[in-house]
Design a protein around this motif. Structure first.
Motif, PDB file in Angstrom:
ATOM      1  N   ALA A  59      -2.351  -0.852  -3.826  1.00 29.11           N
ATOM      2  CA  ALA A  59      -3.359   0.095  -3.359  1.00 29.11           C
ATOM      3  C   ALA A  59      -2.701   1.398  -2.938  1.00 29.11           C
ATOM      4  O   ALA A  59      -1.488   1.453  -2.695  1.00 29.11           O
ATOM      5  N   VAL A  60      -3.528   2.433  -2.849  1.00 29.43           N
ATOM      6  CA  VAL A  60      -3.094   3.694  -2.262  1.00 29.43           C
ATOM      7  C   VAL A  60      -3.929   3.961  -1.013  1.00 29.43           C
ATOM      8  O   VAL A  60      -5.087   3.555  -0.926  1.00 29.43           O
ATOM      9  N   TRP A  61      -3.293   4.580  -0.038  1.00 24.84           N
ATOM     10  CA  TRP A  61      -3.991   5.089   1.152  1.00 24.84           C
ATOM     11  C   TRP A  61      -3.873   6.604   1.072  1.00 24.84           C
ATOM     12  O   TRP A  61      -2.781   7.140   0.998  1.00 24.84           O
ATOM     13  N   ILE A  62      -5.034   7.264   1.085  1.00 22.05           N
ATOM     14  CA  ILE A  62      -5.064   8.719   0.975  1.00 22.05           C
ATOM     15  C   ILE A  62      -5.429   9.300   2.336  1.00 22.05           C
ATOM     16  O   ILE A  62      -6.507   9.020   2.878  1.00 22.05           O
ATOM     17  N   SER A  63      -4.553  10.103   2.900  1.00 23.61           N
ATOM     18  CA  SER A  63      -4.814  10.751   4.182  1.00 23.61           C
ATOM     19  C   SER A  63      -6.009  11.703   4.046  1.00 23.61           C
ATOM     20  O   SER A  63      -6.418  12.042   2.937  1.00 23.61           O
ATOM     21  N   VAL A 107       2.466   5.988  -9.311  1.00 18.79           N
ATOM     22  CA  VAL A 107       2.228   5.034  -8.227  1.00 18.79           C
ATOM     23  C   VAL A 107       1.996   3.639  -8.801  1.00 18.79           C
ATOM     24  O   VAL A 107       2.559   2.647  -8.317  1.00 18.79           O
ATOM     25  N   ALA A 108       1.182   3.557  -9.843  1.00 19.93           N
ATOM     26  CA  ALA A 108       0.909   2.254 -10.453  1.00 19.93           C
ATOM     27  C   ALA A 108       2.179   1.642 -11.026  1.00 19.93           C
ATOM     28  O   ALA A 108       2.360   0.412 -10.987  1.00 19.93           O
ATOM     29  N   SER A 109       3.085   2.484 -11.536  1.00 18.92           N
ATOM     30  CA  SER A 109       4.317   1.964 -12.138  1.00 18.92           C
ATOM     31  C   SER A 109       5.211   1.289 -11.111  1.00 18.92           C
ATOM     32  O   SER A 109       6.090   0.499 -11.469  1.00 18.92           O
ATOM     33  N   LEU A 110       5.009   1.580  -9.822  1.00 16.25           N
ATOM     34  CA  LEU A 110       5.790   0.924  -8.775  1.00 16.25           C
ATOM     35  C   LEU A 110       5.367  -0.526  -8.595  1.00 16.25           C
ATOM     36  O   LEU A 110       6.114  -1.335  -8.051  1.00 16.25           O
ATOM     37  N   ILE A 115       0.853  -1.189   0.000  1.00  9.62           N
ATOM     38  CA  ILE A 115       0.000   0.000   0.000  1.00  9.62           C
ATOM     39  C   ILE A 115       0.891   1.241   0.000  1.00  9.62           C
ATOM     40  O   ILE A 115       1.858   1.312   0.754  1.00  9.62           O
ATOM     41  N   TYR A 116       0.548   2.215  -0.831  1.00  5.18           N
ATOM     42  CA  TYR A 116       1.340   3.440  -0.971  1.00  5.18           C
ATOM     43  C   TYR A 116       0.557   4.592  -0.359  1.00  5.18           C
ATOM     44  O   TYR A 116      -0.540   4.923  -0.814  1.00  5.18           O
ATOM     45  N   GLN A 117       1.119   5.204   0.697  1.00  6.20           N
ATOM     46  CA  GLN A 117       0.424   6.305   1.365  1.00  6.20           C
ATOM     47  C   GLN A 117       0.662   7.629   0.655  1.00  6.20           C
ATOM     48  O   GLN A 117       1.799   8.016   0.375  1.00  6.20           O
TER      49      GLN A 117
END
Length: 551
Positions: free
Chosen positions: A60-64, A53-56, A24-26
């Protein structure tokens, strides 16, 4: 923007265990990408940069938080849970973000702050008007002691008493954080139902899960009993800095109450309807891993949680990590951890642990081999150090209160650097809300994209390595061993067994080969293989990753 070719993640909507082993990418919205030139990042800016982000290869992403807020704590003080603050955009912009993420194969977690609201929330505005209104008991109100002092000795994480006097109700209200963040009363079933409806609103809008802020702070002791003191030798300042006397108490009553589990079970039932997941933040200095085990054990509570053992200032040596995982096995074997080294609340781990870039690469490889899920913080893939922020540029109220012994959280929240051609790093056409670190500019995304040796590409390779091995995603993990500075363990799932060794030092390491027949893997991550003498010779900050041959 130049994005390196990469296999983007895919979504398996039928898989109810999609969150296990996920990466997961914050994203901290204020600092990711500004799309309108006002110096503050926004939702359309996030959508614009999601291809990076997807290229990593993350899942998923976590959005603060991006909800309507007076921003006393930068969005963690919510005044409307079901709308977007105008500085971040609109609900229509959020819909664009969701559709963009899903098209790229990314799931979306949003940050739900359920333990408290803003003083500007309509619920609190009504609650404070009298003791008999419709929402009079929606917050934690209490009478003073006979001498007018607060009801008990509970302290705020942001310093001082956890109680604030209100002259209208002639009572104190509880706030675990800022005085502008009054705590909701989870002993009220109406409050619980209102919060479940908020979760339902966002699930219906397409979110795939939640990051649950301060998940163990929801319920307080109904009797308002005093917390006992904590002997100095037992103080473990993880959730608050050592200069804050919050760490001097054993927080038995102001948080982590047994009734919390009943609310989490209700939330899990709701999330199951949408095949959604949640990752909780356990803020607990003494029992963090135990709480993680309690809250994630079985399939009826929260899916995964993170504690602060690897978010602390303590350098994670091989013996320390082995000790942490021994404790996990003892108190959370049935649970599921979500490991993170950096986030928006702690100094970046490159600086916190005084790592070289080689050390940063090794720790990333280690994270991708650990049992559990993983959280990466924006800019971590660029090996960004903590930014130095002058006092006059400080925004964080936490830092302003304890400066200079504790400089707050702004140093990890500075804008993302996309390209080095101007002082704003491609983040904004206007003046950024926090200054862009000059030290960060030469580590910008566009610069690293053009350098095959850059750490950005290492992150891609490490994430791909994790996804290529089911043993690393969801398999069992053996007991960890520390051989000097070298940490060893195996991961297995019945299909494959992987031996993992990590030299967590700047000196060479030496290991005997494990029994059996093994093949070197992870060469793209710098993995060592067997030497002519049949042993593993590890260079400084080098891993050894071996796949066991089939019988």
């Amino acid at each position: 923007m130049n994005v390196a070719p990469s296999v983007q993640p895919t979504r398996d909507d039928a898989n109810t265990d999609w969150w296990r082993g996920a990466v997961i990418y914050q994203i901290y919205p204020r600092s990711f990408q500004d799309s309108n030139g006002d110096g503050i990042g926004d939702l359309l800016g996030i959508a614009q940069r999601l291809p990076h982000v997807a290229s990593l290869g993350v899942d998923a992403v976590w959005i603060s938080p991006f909800f309507t807020s007076p921003m006393h704590d930068f969005g963690y003080d919510v005044s409307d849970y079901c709308d977007v603050d105008p500085m971040f955009g609109s609900l229509a912009d959020f819909d664009i973000l969701i559709s963009t993420a899903h098209r790229l194969g990314l799931r979306v977690f949003i940050d739900l702050v359920l333990s408290h609201t803003s003083i500007e929330h309509p619920w609190f505005k009504l609650s404070r008007t009298s003791r008999d209104n419709a929402k009079a008991d929606w917050y934690v109100w209490a009478d003073p002691k006979p001498d007018g002092t607060p009801p008990n000795n509970w302290l705020s994480i942001f310093g001082g008493s956890a109680w604030q006097w209100d002259g209208t109700r002639m009572q104190y209200y509880m706030h675990n954080f800022l005085t502008e963040q009054p705590d909701l009363n989870f002993h009220s079933m109406e409050v619980q139902e209102a919060l479940l409806n908020i979760a339902r609103f966002w699930l219906g809008r397409g979110v795939d899960g939640f990051r649950l802020d301060t998940i163990n702070f929801y319920v307080h002791d109904k009797e308002l009993r005093d917390n006992p003191p904590l002997p100095p030798e037992e103080r473990n300042p993880i959730t608050a800095p050592a200069v804050n006397p919050y760490t001097w108490q054993n927080h038995l009553y102001d948080k982590t109450q047994p009734e919390n589990l009943e609310f989490l079970k209700k939330l899990r039932v709701l999330m199951n309807e949408y095949n959604a997941a949640a990752v909780g933040e356990v803020g607990e200095d003494q029992r963090g891993l135990e709480v993680l085990g309690e809250y994630t054990g079985g399939d009826d509570k929260i899916h995964m949680s993170y504690a602060f053992e690897l978010l602390s200032d303590k350098m994670p040596t091989a013996p320390y990590i082995a000790e942490v995982f021994e404790k996990v096995e003892a108190v959370a074997a049935r649970g599921w951890a979500c490991w993170a080294f950096s986030n928006h609340d702690v100094p970046r781990h490159l600086t916190r642990w005084k790592l070289t870039e080689a050390g940063a690469r090794l720790f990333n490889t280690l994270m991708m081999c650990l049992r559990g899920s993983c959280c990466l913080y924006q800019g971590e893939e660029l090996a960004l150090p903590e930014a130095e922020i002058a006092y006059e540029d400080l925004q964080d109220p936490y830092g302003k209160k304890f400066w200079p012994a504790f400089k707050g959280r702004d140093g990890c929240r500075t804008p993302m650097v996309w390209e080095p051609s101007n002082q704003n790093g491609g983040f904004s056409a206007g003046m950024p809300w926090l200054p862009v670190s000059h030290e960060h500019l030469n580590r910008a995304v566009s610069t690293q994209e053009q350098d095959p040796a850059a750490i950005l590409h290492h992150y891609r390779r490490a994430i791909a390595f994790r996804h290529a091995h089911t043993a690393l995603m969801m398999g069992d993990q053996s007991r960890m061993e520390a051989v000097g500075d070298v940490l060893t363990f195996t991961r297995s799932d019945g299909e494959e067994t992987i031996f993992c060794a990590f030299n967590l030092s700047g000196d060479p390491g030496l290991l005997e080969m494990p029994e059996g027949t093994w093949r070197q893997i992870g060469i793209e991550l710098g993995s060592a293989g067997p030497a002519p003498d049949g042993r593993l010779h590890l260079g400084p900050w080098q891993p050894a990753l071996l796949l066991k041959a089939a019988d």
